[in-house]
Design a protein around this motif. Structure first.
Motif, PDB file in Angstrom:
ATOM      1  N   ALA A 229       0.861  -1.184   0.000  1.00 10.71           N
ATOM      2  CA  ALA A 229       0.000   0.000   0.000  1.00 10.71           C
ATOM      3  C   ALA A 229       0.899   1.236   0.000  1.00 10.71           C
ATOM      4  O   ALA A 229       1.309   1.710   1.066  1.00 10.71           O
ATOM      5  N   PRO A 230       1.225   1.777  -1.161  1.00 15.14           N
ATOM      6  CA  PRO A 230       2.242   2.835  -1.239  1.00 15.14           C
ATOM      7  C   PRO A 230       1.766   4.231  -0.865  1.00 15.14           C
ATOM      8  O   PRO A 230       2.569   5.170  -0.878  1.00 15.14           O
ATOM      9  N   ALA A 231       0.511   4.427  -0.521  1.00 14.72           N
ATOM     10  CA  ALA A 231      -0.036   5.776  -0.382  1.00 14.72           C
ATOM     11  C   ALA A 231       0.747   6.636   0.607  1.00 14.72           C
ATOM     12  O   ALA A 231       0.914   7.843   0.396  1.00 14.72           O
ATOM     13  N   ARG A 232       1.253   6.052   1.693  1.00 11.72           N
ATOM     14  CA  ARG A 232       1.906   6.847   2.739  1.00 11.72           C
ATOM     15  C   ARG A 232       3.421   6.965   2.552  1.00 11.72           C
ATOM     16  O   ARG A 232       4.118   7.441   3.457  1.00 11.72           O
ATOM     17  N   ARG A 233       3.949   6.579   1.425  1.00  7.96           N
ATOM     18  CA  ARG A 233       5.392   6.474   1.286  1.00  7.96           C
ATOM     19  C   ARG A 233       6.099   7.824   1.455  1.00  7.96           C
ATOM     20  O   ARG A 233       7.149   7.903   2.106  1.00  7.96           O
ATOM     21  N   HIS A 234       5.535   8.886   0.885  1.00  5.12           N
ATOM     22  CA  HIS A 234       6.186  10.198   1.017  1.00  5.12           C
ATOM     23  C   HIS A 234       6.099  10.711   2.451  1.00  5.12           C
ATOM     24  O   HIS A 234       7.062  11.269   2.987  1.00  5.12           O
ATOM     25  N   GLU A 235       4.951  10.513   3.073  1.00  8.22           N
ATOM     26  CA  GLU A 235       4.768  10.931   4.463  1.00  8.22           C
ATOM     27  C   GLU A 235       5.764  10.235   5.380  1.00  8.22           C
ATOM     28  O   GLU A 235       6.407  10.875   6.236  1.00  8.22           O
ATOM     29  N   ALA A 269      10.512  -0.832   0.676  1.00  7.58           N
ATOM     30  CA  ALA A 269       9.213  -1.387   0.288  1.00  7.58           C
ATOM     31  C   ALA A 269       8.268  -1.535   1.463  1.00  7.58           C
ATOM     32  O   ALA A 269       7.042  -1.510   1.282  1.00  7.58           O
ATOM     33  N   SER A 270       8.793  -1.701   2.669  1.00 13.59           N
ATOM     34  CA  SER A 270       7.934  -1.902   3.832  1.00 13.59           C
ATOM     35  C   SER A 270       7.747  -0.644   4.667  1.00 13.59           C
ATOM     36  O   SER A 270       6.681  -0.427   5.247  1.00 13.59           O
ATOM     37  N   ASP A 271       8.786   0.201   4.735  1.00 15.92           N
ATOM     38  CA  ASP A 271       8.771   1.353   5.638  1.00 15.92           C
ATOM     39  C   ASP A 271       9.068   2.679   4.963  1.00 15.92           C
ATOM     40  O   ASP A 271       9.063   3.714   5.635  1.00 15.92           O
ATOM     41  N   ALA A 272       9.341   2.687   3.665  1.00 16.11           N
ATOM     42  CA  ALA A 272       9.703   3.914   2.933  1.00 16.11           C
ATOM     43  C   ALA A 272      10.918   4.594   3.550  1.00 16.11           C
ATOM     44  O   ALA A 272      11.011   5.827   3.577  1.00 16.11           O
ATOM     45  N   THR A 273      11.875   3.820   4.045  1.00 18.49           N
ATOM     46  CA  THR A 273      13.087   4.387   4.636  1.00 18.49           C
ATOM     47  C   THR A 273      13.968   4.965   3.530  1.00 18.49           C
ATOM     48  O   THR A 273      14.494   4.222   2.697  1.00 18.49           O
ATOM     49  N   PRO A 274      14.151   6.277   3.485  1.00 15.61           N
ATOM     50  CA  PRO A 274      14.807   6.920   2.328  1.00 15.61           C
ATOM     51  C   PRO A 274      16.327   6.927   2.475  1.00 15.61           C
ATOM     52  O   PRO A 274      16.941   7.955   2.756  1.00 15.61           O
ATOM     53  N   ALA A 275      16.954   5.779   2.266  1.00 14.40           N
ATOM     54  CA  ALA A 275      18.400   5.675   2.488  1.00 14.40           C
ATOM     55  C   ALA A 275      19.174   6.697   1.663  1.00 14.40           C
ATOM     56  O   ALA A 275      20.156   7.274   2.139  1.00 14.40           O
ATOM     57  N   ARG A 276      18.760   6.915   0.418  1.00 19.36           N
ATOM     58  CA  ARG A 276      19.495   7.861  -0.437  1.00 19.36           C
ATOM     59  C   ARG A 276      19.509   9.258   0.182  1.00 19.36           C
ATOM     60  O   ARG A 276      20.562   9.908   0.253  1.00 19.36           O
ATOM     61  N   GLU A 277      18.366   9.739   0.662  1.00 20.26           N
ATOM     62  CA  GLU A 277      18.299  11.065   1.255  1.00 20.26           C
ATOM     63  C   GLU A 277      19.002  11.102   2.612  1.00 20.26           C
ATOM     64  O   GLU A 277      19.607  12.120   2.979  1.00 20.26           O
ATOM     65  N   LEU A 278      18.940   9.997   3.352  1.00 22.59           N
ATOM     66  CA  LEU A 278      19.669   9.944   4.616  1.00 22.59           C
ATOM     67  C   LEU A 278      21.178  10.031   4.376  1.00 22.59           C
ATOM     68  O   LEU A 278      21.894  10.736   5.086  1.00 22.59           O
TER      69      LEU A 278
END
Length: 798
Positions: A229-235, A269-278
């Motif tokens: 369910a990708p809806a919350r990925r940006h949030e 895919a599970s938590d939207a953890t943005p490794a690139r931005e981190l």
């Protein structure tokens, strides 16, 4: 790392002297030394009021410290996951002043004994394991948003939580906590003040803290185990980044991180953890270490995939990475070196063979070593642990990779972020591709060198990777990687691709001789013609399970031209009369390509943490097909066993000083394993190998780390390679090879400057006799000397 405190300065000096002495052989080789104190669970930071005479709730427990429901099957609440025990009778009461004395004693003792500065780190852990916390579980339970430990366990703190108002005067917040204060701002301010007052130099963020919501399981806010369910990925990505921004606004301590037990792709895919931005955010943290969970579950594939994914790209402000080894676990009454590993060094040699390639193709190995912990559950430091572990750590460090391994994984670090946060997310593919590679490594494929795809395009157009076999997710149409990979293969490269082809370009489909048809999934019949693994008693399983949600769709391709002579189908799957290609290999120009659609053996419906593998008595592990496909592009690893359920050895192959270093873990030591590389069959120093079908066959120990400098082509016989004494001022090293029969021999010297001599049928003192002629060869990463038609004993001196 120290897991137990006891009394302050006097005892600490005694303990520090013993600790530094026990590990002196490692310490002497280090440029810097740090001691991480696991004083509590991080609540000592949250609860610090700015007074050193404040009582310290510290980690004097064995078992889960905070109250919880009993685990199933434990009506008397005796299990460590149902209750806790003090590690000794009447543990002392400590204050923050005592902790500051411990920190000072560690630093002063280190300077006096070692002659080098010692930094000391503090720990923040999000969970309920280590010390009782009224802050987390009574006064501010609003920051606990996920149930990572199960069994009715109190939940984990999530990094982007916000605090309710609290008028308690804290060290960095003397007027109390205002309503809605971000946890990152509070932790940062408290950590800065706590470290300054108690003498700490850096902070360790434990157990996934700072890297998502559900950091122990493959499920999370975007994936419940059944659907994405990708809806919350940006949030969610904004939330994680906001933690680091708030934290860094009030804390400038260096930070080291544990990360999750998973991988960059699975975390996305599970938590939207943005490794690139981190990594690009300037947050000044060392990337997460390798997970210790393989000690618990033998899932070394997940450990290695996770470690490789995190180092494919590194932050510009912290361009290094660590290896951590699990010696003791003082909180749960086990000492992995002595019990879980059985004093076997596989979890040293396998992850320490990992290397990454930078933008210029240079190889980078781990430059930091961490030990968890130096003491056991009762505060003891058994000398047999450093005495036995240290030689393996030193050997693994000495053999650190300095060139790409024979298999290089092109890791789609940037592409995964686009597939997560782009307009048309494909979370199921991001999840599947990393989880599939976990199973591929567990199936015995030696994947231990990684390069981010942002660097790979330029390296493909150079010759730096020409001698390697490349492993890659199927690249998307229109991207630079797809075009570069196709050019590289056509001019002579060898590659094995995995994953669905629905977004591949037409040129790649043509290269593979495939066309799209209706997809099939579920329980499928498997056909695998050819000479693969051998079973003495059972017949191979002829079914596999393909779960479309966990595998990013179904099997959806058939041969475009059934009569194409350049195509070899490695495996088919079928449902009724619908037959699909599961894996194939094909000659293309001067190169060769293999493709495997891929099925993951892991079922998340049973255990949502990391999944449970399908029953191997009933179903073929789908990732094993990839190992068979690798044989078609030059690297063949076969097994001989009795039963279907016997697992194959897990392998890595690293390069160092022009040699080849094979490391392996054998879950079942009765399984025989055969190796053949493009260079020939490796003959390990100090072993005998049975030659059959172009492979050198071995029965391994539980763990091994073997050097190969000799590769041969020979049809049969038993060949041995033994280290011989020099006994000659002009020879630094000698190897005696016996059992050769009309063999082609390739020898990889340590240096181009070595004066290598090959003496056939040698007789002491080895100055005269039949010295064989040889030719020299080289490729992008190696140089070798080749001899042909060699029979009998051969002494190699240099």
């Amino acid at each position: 790392m120290i897991g137990r405190l006891d009394a302050p300065r006097l005892v600490t000096v005694f303990v520090a002297e013993a600790m530094f002495t026990q590990w002196r052989s490692l310490i002497d080789r280090a440029d810097e030394l740090a001691v991480l104190i696991w004083a509590a669970d991080g609540s000592e930071i949250l609860d610090y009021r700015g007074r050193l005479d404040q009582p310290l709730e510290w980690a004097h427990y064995i078992g889960g410290a905070n109250p919880k429901d009993p685990v199933p099957g434990d009506p008397d609440r005796a299990a460590l996951h149902s209750r806790s025990y003090d590690f000794r009778d009447n543990p002392p009461h400590l204050t923050y002043s005592d902790l500051a004395q411990v920190v000072g004693a560690l630093k002063s003792t280190g300077r006096e004994l070692l002659g080098k500065p010692v930094s000391v780190g503090a720990t923040f852990d999000p969970g309920p394991e280590f010390a009782r916390s009224s802050f987390k579980y009574e006064r501010h339970s609003e920051i606990c948003l996920t149930h990572s430990m199960g069994h009715g366990q109190k939940p984990f703190v999530v990094c982007y939580a916000r605090l309710k108002a609290d008028d308690t005067p804290y060290a960095a917040f003397p007027n109390g906590i205002p309503e809605g204060l971000p946890l990152g701002a509070f932790l940062g301010g408290q950590a800065q003040k706590f470290a300054a007052d108690c003498g700490f130099d850096y902070l360790w963020l434990s157990n996934g803290f700072g890297f998502g919501t559900e950091t122990w399981a493959m499920t999370g806010p975007l994936f419940d185990g059944e659907k994405f369910a990708p809806a919350r990925r940006h949030e969610l990505a904004r939330d994680v980044l906001s933690f680091w921004r708030h934290f860094r606004q009030s804390c400038n301590l260096p930070v080291e991180t544990r990360g999750t037990n998973l991988s960059v792709g699975i975390d996305l895919a599970s938590d939207a953890t943005p490794a690139r931005e981190l990594y690009a955010g300037g947050f000044n943290f060392v990337v997460p270490v390798n997970s210790p969970w393989a000690a618990l579950d033998n899932d070394f594939g997940l450990e290695i995939v996770g470690a490789l994914s995190r180092i494919a790209v590194l932050p510009a402000d912290a361009p290094e990475y660590s290896f951590r080894f699990y010696t003791h676990d003082p909180w749960w009454l086990n000492s992995p070196w002595l019990d879980r590993y059985g004093r076997q060094p596989h979890d040293i040699y396998l992850p320490m063979s990992i290397g990454r390639l930078d933008a210029d193709g240079s190889t980078q190995a781990a430059s930091r070593l961490a030990l968890l912990t130096v003491d056991d559950s009762f505060g003891r430091m058994p000398p047999e642990v450093p005495n036995e572990v240290t030689p393996h750590l030193l050997r693994a460090h000495e053999d650190n990779p300095d060139a790409p391994g024979p298999v290089v994984w092109l890791y789609p670090f940037d592409e995964y972020h686009y597939l997560t946060f782009g307009a048309e997310p494909r979370l199921e593919e991001v999840f599947f591709c990393d989880n599939y590679m976990r199973g591929v490594i567990n199936a015995g494929v030696p994947v231990n060198t990684v390069v981010g795809t942002r660097y790979a395009v330029r390296l493909l157009d150079s010759q730096r990777l020409d001698s390697c076999i490349l492993v890659s997710r199927v690249p998307d149409a229109g991207g630079d990687l797809s075009a570069a990979l196709q050019r590289w293969i056509a001019r002579g490269g060898r590659a094995a691709l995995y994953g669905p082809l629905l977004h591949a370009d037409s040129g790649l489909l043509q290269m593979l001789n495939l066309s799209q048809v209706e997809a099939i999934d579920g329980q499928l019949e498997l056909e695998a013609p050819g000479n693969h693994d051998q079973l003495r008693i059972d017949a191979p399983a002829q079914r596999l399970i393909h779960r479309p949600t966990l595998c990013a769709g179904g099997y959806a391709h058939a041969l475009a031209d059934d009569a194409d002579a350049a195509t070899r189908v490695i495996a088919w799957v079928s449902a009724g009369n619908r037959r699909r290609v599961a894996a194939l290999a094909r000659n293309v120009g001067r190169g060769r390509i293999a493709w495997v659609r891929g099925s993951s053996r892991y079922d998340l419906g049973i255990a949502r943490s990391i999944g449970v593998p399908d029953d191997p008595d009933q179903y073929m592990p789908g990732e094993r097909i990839f190992r068979w496909a690798m044989a078609q592009v030059g690297l063949s690893i076969r097994t001989i066993s009795d039963l279907r359920a016997q697992p194959e050895p897990i392998n890595t192959i690293a390069r160092h000083c022009n040699g080849w270093f094979f490391s392996a873990f054998a879950p079942d030591m009765t399984v025989e394993v055969g190796y053949r590389l493009p260079q020939g069959a490796p003959i390990f120093v100090g072993t005998e190998a049975k030659m059959c079908d172009g492979h050198s066959w071995y029965r391994t120990g539980r763990a091994w780390h073997m050097e190969a400098r000799i590769f041969i082509e020979q049809s049969a016989g038993t060949v041995s390679c033994r280290e011989s004494c020099s006994c000659d001022i002009g020879a630094r090293r000698r190897l005696m090879v016996k059992g050769l029969s009309a063999a082609t021999v390739r020898f990889y010297p340590e240096s181009r400057e070595d004066n290598v001599r090959f003496l056939r049928n040698p007789a002491y003192p080895y100055f005269t006799g039949d010295f064989a002629e040889f030719t020299a060869g080289h490729d992008s990463n190696s140089h070798w000397l080749e001899l042909r038609n060699i029979s009998g004993p051969l002494l190699i001196s240099w």
